[in-house]
Design an enzyme around this catalytic site. Sequence first.
Site, short mmCIF file in Angstrom:
data_model
loop_
_atom_site.label_atom_id
_atom_site.label_comp_id
_atom_site.label_asym_id
_atom_site.label_seq_id
_atom_site.Cartn_x
_atom_site.Cartn_y
_atom_site.Cartn_z
N TRP A 160 0.84 -1.20 0.00
CA TRP A 160 0.00 0.00 0.00
C TRP A 160 0.87 1.24 0.00
O TRP A 160 1.69 1.44 0.90
CB TRP A 160 -0.91 0.01 1.23
N HIS A 181 -7.16 1.33 2.62
CA HIS A 181 -8.21 0.37 2.30
C HIS A 181 -9.29 0.46 3.39
O HIS A 181 -9.13 1.19 4.37
CB HIS A 181 -7.68 -1.06 2.16
N ARG A 207 -4.44 6.51 -1.83
CA ARG A 207 -3.07 5.98 -1.94
C ARG A 207 -2.17 6.96 -2.66
O ARG A 207 -2.61 7.71 -3.54
CB ARG A 207 -3.08 4.64 -2.69
N GLN A 221 -13.78 1.47 -1.79
CA GLN A 221 -13.73 0.03 -1.58
C GLN A 221 -15.00 -0.37 -0.84
O GLN A 221 -15.63 0.47 -0.19
CB GLN A 221 -12.52 -0.37 -0.73
N VAL A 264 -5.54 -12.39 6.17
CA VAL A 264 -6.36 -13.58 5.94
C VAL A 264 -5.48 -14.80 5.73
O VAL A 264 -4.33 -14.69 5.30
CB VAL A 264 -7.31 -13.40 4.72
N ALA A 320 -13.40 -12.55 5.20
CA ALA A 320 -13.40 -11.12 4.86
C ALA A 320 -13.18 -11.00 3.36
O ALA A 320 -12.65 -11.91 2.72
CB ALA A 320 -12.30 -10.40 5.62
N1 DAH Z 1 -7.71 -4.52 1.67
C1 DAH Z 1 -7.22 -5.22 0.51
C2 DAH Z 1 -6.59 -4.23 -0.45
O1 DAH Z 1 -6.86 -3.08 -0.36
C3 DAH Z 1 -8.34 -5.96 -0.17
C4 DAH Z 1 -8.74 -7.15 0.62
C5 DAH Z 1 -8.21 -8.38 0.34
C6 DAH Z 1 -9.64 -7.05 1.65
C7 DAH Z 1 -8.57 -9.51 1.06
C8 DAH Z 1 -10.02 -8.17 2.38
C9 DAH Z 1 -9.46 -9.39 2.06
O2 DAH Z 1 -10.88 -8.12 3.38
O3 DAH Z 1 -9.85 -10.50 2.78
O4 DAH Z 1 -5.83 -4.62 -1.27
#
Ligand code: DAH
Length: 352
Positions: A160, A181, A207, A221, A264, A320
């Site tokens: 990020w 995010h 970002r 998002q 995760v 998630a």
């Molecule tokens: N937050 C991640 C991003 O911005 C996207 C994401 C991926 C969110 C996997 C999730 C997850 O909750 O399980 O790249």
Amino acid sequence: MTGPTSQSIDELVQTALGELEGIDNPESLDRWRVAYLGRRGSLTQVLRGIAQLDVEKRREAGALGNQAKRTLEERLEQRLQQVNQTQQEQAFIRDQLDVTLPGRPSPIGRLHPTTQILREICDAFGAMGFSVVEGPEVEWDHYNFEMLNIPKGHPARDMWNTLWVDYQDPSNSRSMLMRTHTSPMQARVMESSQPPIRVIVPGKCYRYEATDATHEWHFYQVEGLAVDDGITFADLKGTLYEFARRLFGEERRVRFRCDYFPFVEPGVDMSIDCFACKGEGKGCRICRDSGWIEIMGAGMVHPKVLAGVGYDPEKYTGFAFGLGPERIAMLKYGIDDIRLFYSNDLRFLRQF
Ligand code: DAH
């Protein structure tokens, strides 16, 4: 002694009345009054001259003169009324409200394409029992990273490009940033409630990014989180499959592949079969020949994340996911540049 004759008085009256006819405004009427009836007015002078006449002529001229004065005064009064009335009528016509004119339509706005897609996404998950929550766009590093199993110095932070805010909490030296995010809301929601949890979090993210057709420095998002006793990967697949069908059509197929996100385990990316070429692939611009389109990241909530908010990872499990509504809108509507969303070009926005 020469003085006014009845003829000269008569001529004066004729001239004055002739002029009077041509006057159409109160200001000129007043000038006319001064010119003939004022203290130095022509008729006034004439009347003065009568005094110099012989007695005989004086009587006759005096009567004529007075008559002339009355005539001019009366005609002035009449003319004044006429002029006033015409002016009133003209003003009335000018200012009149024509109630038979059709009204001007006031321009009606419409929902931004991102808003439309956000609503569709929220409706789809809402129908599956998820509720909508929102969180702060300016976030602590603690929630954006630490609580998501991304400690300081962890290489995953490089995933990020972060916009840091020039502020630190003196009590715990936490740093502030524009959230990269919506995932920080996972920890916030779990901290403030107990399972069962089923939420989605739509919101803006930021970002430090060089922009191009697929990258913006701010975008939306939608985060999703479900935590309960006994949630499995099958629940993740079933829920997201149902979502894909609701948004992209009943006949959609989905594909899950391994991916890495620190919060995760296991992590996946989810694709749908291309709705443009029906998964054929060859020569398709939408899926770039692959037949599949990635639409989100997802996974089973990492035990460290559960433990971090005080949940027992032996008792609770969850999944998630995170998806980008602009990307979904781009796919659905065939938009080829993400920068169009926020460049405020009405020619673009009016198409939706
Ligand atoms: N937050 C991640 C991003 O911005 C996207 C994401 C991926 C969110 C996997 C999730 C997850 O909750 O399980 O790249």
